[in-house]
Design a protein around this motif. Structure first.
Motif, PDB file in Angstrom:
ATOM      1  N   CYS A   5      10.186  12.899   0.284  1.00  7.04           N
ATOM      2  CA  CYS A   5       9.961  11.714   1.104  1.00  7.04           C
ATOM      3  C   CYS A   5      10.842  11.831   2.334  1.00  7.04           C
ATOM      4  O   CYS A   5      12.049  11.867   2.229  1.00  7.04           O
ATOM      5  CB  CYS A   5      10.292  10.448   0.329  1.00  7.04           C
ATOM      6  SG  CYS A   5       9.048   9.993  -0.882  1.00  7.04           S
ATOM      7  N   CYS A  22       5.475  11.766   3.386  1.00  6.14           N
ATOM      8  CA  CYS A  22       5.884  12.702   2.340  1.00  6.14           C
ATOM      9  C   CYS A  22       5.184  14.018   2.604  1.00  6.14           C
ATOM     10  O   CYS A  22       3.948  14.081   2.547  1.00  6.14           O
ATOM     11  CB  CYS A  22       5.513  12.142   0.981  1.00  6.14           C
ATOM     12  SG  CYS A  22       5.949  13.214  -0.403  1.00  6.14           S
ATOM     13  N   GLU A  35      -0.391  10.214  -4.363  1.00  6.04           N
ATOM     14  CA  GLU A  35      -0.145   8.828  -4.727  1.00  6.04           C
ATOM     15  C   GLU A  35       1.270   8.416  -4.341  1.00  6.04           C
ATOM     16  O   GLU A  35       2.160   9.247  -4.158  1.00  6.04           O
ATOM     17  CB  GLU A  35      -0.363   8.628  -6.237  1.00  6.04           C
ATOM     18  CG  GLU A  35      -1.755   9.073  -6.697  1.00  6.04           C
ATOM     19  CD  GLU A  35      -2.105   8.634  -8.098  1.00  6.04           C
ATOM     20  OE1 GLU A  35      -3.226   8.924  -8.528  1.00  6.04           O
ATOM     21  OE2 GLU A  35      -1.272   7.988  -8.754  1.00  6.04           O
ATOM     22  N   TRP A  36       1.448   7.124  -4.270  1.00  7.16           N
ATOM     23  CA  TRP A  36       2.769   6.524  -4.072  1.00  7.16           C
ATOM     24  C   TRP A  36       3.074   5.627  -5.268  1.00  7.16           C
ATOM     25  O   TRP A  36       2.207   4.892  -5.743  1.00  7.16           O
ATOM     26  CB  TRP A  36       2.816   5.697  -2.800  1.00  7.16           C
ATOM     27  CG  TRP A  36       2.840   6.505  -1.540  1.00  7.16           C
ATOM     28  CD1 TRP A  36       1.774   6.844  -0.767  1.00  7.16           C
ATOM     29  CD2 TRP A  36       3.990   7.083  -0.914  1.00  7.16           C
ATOM     30  NE1 TRP A  36       2.181   7.605   0.304  1.00  7.16           N
ATOM     31  CE2 TRP A  36       3.544   7.757   0.242  1.00  7.16           C
ATOM     32  CE3 TRP A  36       5.355   7.096  -1.220  1.00  7.16           C
ATOM     33  CZ2 TRP A  36       4.415   8.436   1.098  1.00  7.16           C
ATOM     34  CZ3 TRP A  36       6.220   7.775  -0.365  1.00  7.16           C
ATOM     35  CH2 TRP A  36       5.748   8.429   0.768  1.00  7.16           C
ATOM     36  N   ARG A  38       6.586   3.207  -6.938  1.00 11.03           N
ATOM     37  CA  ARG A  38       7.867   2.617  -6.575  1.00 11.03           C
ATOM     38  C   ARG A  38       8.568   2.115  -7.826  1.00 11.03           C
ATOM     39  O   ARG A  38       7.937   1.824  -8.838  1.00 11.03           O
ATOM     40  CB  ARG A  38       7.690   1.477  -5.572  1.00 11.03           C
ATOM     41  CG  ARG A  38       6.961   0.250  -6.111  1.00 11.03           C
ATOM     42  CD  ARG A  38       6.722  -0.752  -4.990  1.00 11.03           C
ATOM     43  NE  ARG A  38       6.031  -1.940  -5.474  1.00 11.03           N
ATOM     44  CZ  ARG A  38       5.618  -2.922  -4.685  1.00 11.03           C
ATOM     45  NH1 ARG A  38       5.840  -2.866  -3.364  1.00 11.03           N
ATOM     46  NH2 ARG A  38       4.996  -3.973  -5.193  1.00 11.03           N
ATOM     47  N   SER A  50      -3.142   5.263  -4.122  1.00 17.06           N
ATOM     48  CA  SER A  50      -3.585   6.647  -4.270  1.00 17.06           C
ATOM     49  C   SER A  50      -4.680   6.947  -3.261  1.00 17.06           C
ATOM     50  O   SER A  50      -5.372   6.046  -2.776  1.00 17.06           O
ATOM     51  CB  SER A  50      -4.091   6.922  -5.686  1.00 17.06           C
ATOM     52  OG  SER A  50      -5.303   6.221  -5.918  1.00 17.06           O
ATOM     53  N   ILE A  70      -2.581   3.674   2.628  1.00 16.52           N
ATOM     54  CA  ILE A  70      -2.273   5.068   2.342  1.00 16.52           C
ATOM     55  C   ILE A  70      -3.219   5.951   3.145  1.00 16.52           C
ATOM     56  O   ILE A  70      -4.400   5.637   3.324  1.00 16.52           O
ATOM     57  CB  ILE A  70      -2.389   5.364   0.830  1.00 16.52           C
ATOM     58  CG1 ILE A  70      -1.870   6.763   0.509  1.00 16.52           C
ATOM     59  CG2 ILE A  70      -3.809   5.151   0.330  1.00 16.52           C
ATOM     60  CD1 ILE A  70      -1.759   7.052  -0.992  1.00 16.52           C
ATOM     61  N   LEU A  81       2.389   6.239   3.914  1.00 20.04           N
ATOM     62  CA  LEU A  81       2.216   4.879   3.410  1.00 20.04           C
ATOM     63  C   LEU A  81       2.682   3.929   4.502  1.00 20.04           C
ATOM     64  O   LEU A  81       3.880   3.820   4.763  1.00 20.04           O
ATOM     65  CB  LEU A  81       3.007   4.651   2.122  1.00 20.04           C
ATOM     66  CG  LEU A  81       2.755   3.300   1.452  1.00 20.04           C
ATOM     67  CD1 LEU A  81       1.318   3.234   0.920  1.00 20.04           C
ATOM     68  CD2 LEU A  81       3.752   3.058   0.322  1.00 20.04           C
ATOM     69  N   TYR A  94      10.763   4.383  -3.338  1.00 20.50           N
ATOM     70  CA  TYR A  94       9.365   4.806  -3.256  1.00 20.50           C
ATOM     71  C   TYR A  94       9.270   6.320  -3.444  1.00 20.50           C
ATOM     72  O   TYR A  94      10.028   7.081  -2.843  1.00 20.50           O
ATOM     73  CB  TYR A  94       8.768   4.405  -1.911  1.00 20.50           C
ATOM     74  CG  TYR A  94       8.455   2.934  -1.829  1.00 20.50           C
ATOM     75  CD1 TYR A  94       9.470   1.993  -1.726  1.00 20.50           C
ATOM     76  CD2 TYR A  94       7.136   2.471  -1.896  1.00 20.50           C
ATOM     77  CE1 TYR A  94       9.200   0.640  -1.680  1.00 20.50           C
ATOM     78  CE2 TYR A  94       6.844   1.117  -1.839  1.00 20.50           C
ATOM     79  CZ  TYR A  94       7.882   0.211  -1.738  1.00 20.50           C
ATOM     80  OH  TYR A  94       7.598  -1.144  -1.696  1.00 20.50           O
ATOM     81  N   TYR A  95       8.327   6.727  -4.286  1.00 17.89           N
ATOM     82  CA  TYR A  95       8.118   8.137  -4.599  1.00 17.89           C
ATOM     83  C   TYR A  95       6.691   8.547  -4.248  1.00 17.89           C
ATOM     84  O   TYR A  95       5.748   7.791  -4.498  1.00 17.89           O
ATOM     85  CB  TYR A  95       8.325   8.400  -6.091  1.00 17.89           C
ATOM     86  CG  TYR A  95       9.689   8.065  -6.616  1.00 17.89           C
ATOM     87  CD1 TYR A  95       9.988   6.791  -7.097  1.00 17.89           C
ATOM     88  CD2 TYR A  95      10.697   9.035  -6.669  1.00 17.89           C
ATOM     89  CE1 TYR A  95      11.241   6.481  -7.589  1.00 17.89           C
ATOM     90  CE2 TYR A  95      11.952   8.730  -7.153  1.00 17.89           C
ATOM     91  CZ  TYR A  95      12.220   7.457  -7.622  1.00 17.89           C
ATOM     92  OH  TYR A  95      13.456   7.161  -8.110  1.00 17.89           O
ATOM     93  N   CYS A  96       6.551   9.750  -3.736  1.00 19.64           N
ATOM     94  CA  CYS A  96       5.224  10.311  -3.587  1.00 19.64           C
ATOM     95  C   CYS A  96       4.977  11.273  -4.742  1.00 19.64           C
ATOM     96  O   CYS A  96       5.913  11.804  -5.340  1.00 19.64           O
ATOM     97  CB  CYS A  96       5.059  11.037  -2.261  1.00 19.64           C
ATOM     98  SG  CYS A  96       6.150  12.448  -2.022  1.00 19.64           S
ATOM     99  N   TRP A 108       6.452  15.738  -7.744  1.00 24.03           N
ATOM    100  CA  TRP A 108       7.015  14.446  -7.380  1.00 24.03           C
ATOM    101  C   TRP A 108       8.057  14.612  -6.298  1.00 24.03           C
ATOM    102  O   TRP A 108       8.815  15.579  -6.288  1.00 24.03           O
ATOM    103  CB  TRP A 108       7.665  13.786  -8.607  1.00 24.03           C
ATOM    104  CG  TRP A 108       6.666  13.287  -9.581  1.00 24.03           C
ATOM    105  CD1 TRP A 108       6.010  14.020 -10.529  1.00 24.03           C
ATOM    106  CD2 TRP A 108       6.183  11.952  -9.711  1.00 24.03           C
ATOM    107  NE1 TRP A 108       5.147  13.217 -11.235  1.00 24.03           N
ATOM    108  CE2 TRP A 108       5.247  11.940 -10.759  1.00 24.03           C
ATOM    109  CE3 TRP A 108       6.461  10.760  -9.039  1.00 24.03           C
ATOM    110  CZ2 TRP A 108       4.569  10.785 -11.149  1.00 24.03           C
ATOM    111  CZ3 TRP A 108       5.795   9.610  -9.425  1.00 24.03           C
ATOM    112  CH2 TRP A 108       4.862   9.626 -10.469  1.00 24.03           C
TER     113      TRP A 108
END
Length: 118
Positions: A5, A22, A35-36, A38, A50, A70, A81, A94-96, A108
């Motif tokens: 990210c 990302c 996808e994202w 959190r 997604s 997205i 995002l 927040y993770y992708c 990830w």
């Protein structure tokens, strides 16, 4: 393989906007779903949004519909995002994620903290 990210995380006031990006490295993700997720303090990680490989299909959790968008650029191996009308309850890391399907997310990102102040 690493999905990191990059730009976008930080502190913003309620009602403001942020754009997370990302960029995946190590291989092409053009045929992967991206996808994202959190994770808010003290809560489980939750799905946010997604997008399929061709950008023809997107999904959002109800709490962000109409506020978050997205998108992806396969040439840059990057997913975005756009977050508008942010609320304090959007505060989270927040993770992708990327994978061949939404049930097989095998890459990830490290996560980026978004803090929304009231």
């Amino acid at each position: 393989l690493m999905c990191s990210c990059r730009r976008g995380g930080g502190l913003v006031q309620a009602g403001g906007s942020l754009r997370l990006s990302c960029a995946a490295s190590g291989r092409t993700f053009s045929n992967y779903v991206m996808e994202w997720f959190r994770q808010a303090p003290g809560k489980d990680r939750e799905f946010v949004a997604s997008i399929n490989w061709s950008s023809t299909s997107t999904y959002y959790t109800d709490s962000v519909k109409g506020r978050f968008t997205i998108s992806r650029d396969n040439a840059k191996n990057t997913v975005y995002l756009q977050m508008n009308s942010l609320k304090p309850e959007d505060t989270a890391v927040y993770y992708c994620a990327a994978g061949p399907t939404t049930y097989a997310l095998n890459t990830w990102g490290k996560g980026t903290l978004v803090t929304v102040s009231s």
